[in-house]
Design an enzyme around this catalytic site. Structure first.
Site, PDB file in Angstrom:
ATOM      1  N   ASP A   1       0.456  -1.532   0.174  1.00 44.45           N
ATOM      2  CA  ASP A   1      -0.292  -0.170   0.335  1.00 44.45           C
ATOM      3  C   ASP A   1       0.621   0.672  -0.195  1.00 44.45           C
ATOM      4  O   ASP A   1       0.745   1.980   0.973  1.00 44.45           O
ATOM      5  CB  ASP A   1      -0.869   0.062   1.524  1.00 44.45           C
ATOM      6  CG  ASP A   1      -2.209   1.038   1.129  1.00 44.45           C
ATOM      7  OD1 ASP A   1      -2.702   1.593   0.189  1.00 44.45           O
ATOM      8  OD2 ASP A   1      -2.548   1.684   2.258  1.00 44.45           O
TER       9      ASP A   1
ATOM     10  N   ASP B   1       3.328   1.447   8.342  1.00 40.19           N
ATOM     11  CA  ASP B   1       2.029   0.891   7.899  1.00 40.19           C
ATOM     12  C   ASP B   1       2.613  -0.487   6.953  1.00 40.19           C
ATOM     13  O   ASP B   1       1.668  -0.432   5.497  1.00 40.19           O
ATOM     14  CB  ASP B   1       0.770   1.799   7.331  1.00 40.19           C
ATOM     15  CG  ASP B   1       0.055   1.113   7.608  1.00 40.19           C
ATOM     16  OD1 ASP B   1      -0.202   0.112   8.162  1.00 40.19           O
ATOM     17  OD2 ASP B   1      -1.184   1.634   7.442  1.00 40.19           O
TER      18      ASP B   1
END
Length: 329
Positions: A205, A222
């Site tokens: 991502d 993340d």
């Protein structure tokens, strides 16, 4: 991925329980809890007595198995050991994932920074170098418990979910279904043109919001969506709009190929990845609609105007999938 959430997965996760979870590890909080921007999980800045604040991330119940989360954490640790700047979970009492009263959480160091300036050649070349090094590490082993990005998982399954759940306004449903079928066929053709694509472990991502730029360095955060797939998945979101992507891709690859060869055939997948993100994103919101945070954050989601916009984007992607890939030479 199990993905069998309750109707209100975080209903019992108030400030007191958050602090109780952190203090169950023997840490003394100063009572300060600040909610940070996150929808899939719940993430909080926690004040710690006599030390810097920490970030506590509570994983969405039912989304990942413990083994899949362990792979995320181990991958972060590998990247950190390779001298790459990623925000990896803190090992506390010999582990990184901690259970507490039906929840699972991890602690992370707090890091500051801002999104990188993607119009800057030096910035993109730097990002390319970091991703080349990251992918060199990612290619050294394989995920066993995490998913892979592909047409079935990120297009066909999302489309089926949206249609079967009647998320599309009735007057737009046939148009949506017809376009979705055409997109799947066009993506299959593009993937065939790319050939036998090599897959590796990815960030998954890699958009600018997951990169902190500080002191002329990129710090990646993340890895919750880390998965297996072609290298281009971690590059295309940094190249900007389709019509302007040739020069940014060239600059990214200038840095990337200092550490790892990039198979130019994967450029046939840029618009495939953009299409997968469009379809997967809308299904993700629909799948999470039971979580009260989602209707509050995405109040436009059920409006016909939103789905009209989605169909317009699908039409644009269908045209793009029939165009030549970007040429970064």
């Amino acid at each position: 991925m199990t993905d069998a959430p309750s109707d209100t997965p975080y209903a019992d996760l108030g400030p007191d329980r958050i602090l109780d979870a952190v203090e169950s590890l023997g840490l003394a909080s100063d009572g300060r809890v600040l909610s940070l921007n996150s929808y899939e999980n719940r993430v909080y800045r926690i004040g710690i007595e006599g030390g810097p604040p920490l970030v506590a991330k509570f994983y969405r119940p039912g989304r990942w198995t413990d083994a899949a989360i362990a792979e995320e954490h181990a991958f972060s640790a590998e990247l950190l050991a390779a001298d790459l700047s990623v925000v990896a979970p803190i090992v506390h009492q010999g582990r990184t994932l901690h259970p507490f009263e039906g929840h699972r959480f991890a602690l992370f160091p707090l890091r500051g920074g801002h999104a990188p300036e993607l119009g800057d050649r030096a910035v993109l070349t730097h990002l390319g170098r970091v991703l080349g090094r990251m992918h060199a590490v990612g290619d050294g082993a394989r995920f066993e418990h995490r998913g892979r990005i592909g047409i079935e998982s990120h297009a066909e399954a999302p489309v089926d979910f949206l249609l079967e759940g009647h998320w599309i306004p009735p007057e737009l449903e046939d148009n949506f279904a017809t376009l979705a079928d055409a997109l799947v066929d066009a993506m299959d053709d593009a993937w065939a043109r790319a050939g036998d694509v090599h897959e590796l472990r990815l960030h998954g991502d890699c958009h600018p919001g997951n990169i902190l730029w500080r002191e002329h360095q990129a710090h990646f955060v993340d890895l919750d969506d880390c998965l297996s797939g072609p290298a281009v998945q971690d590059l295309w979101m940094l190249a900007g709009r389709r019509e302007d992507s040739a020069a940014p891709l060239r600059w990214l690859l200038e840095g990337y190929e200092q550490f790892r060869r990039f198979d130019r055939r994967e450029l046939h997948l840029v618009e495939v990845m953009r299409t997968l993100r469009l379809l997967h994103y809308n299904a993700w919101i629909a799948r999470r609609w039971h979580d009260p945070a989602f209707p509050a954050a995405f109040p436009w989601f059920e409006a016909p105007r939103h789905w009209e916009s989605v169909i317009t984007q699908m039409q644009e992607q269908l045209a793009a999938l029939h165009e030549p890939p970007p040429d970064p030479t």
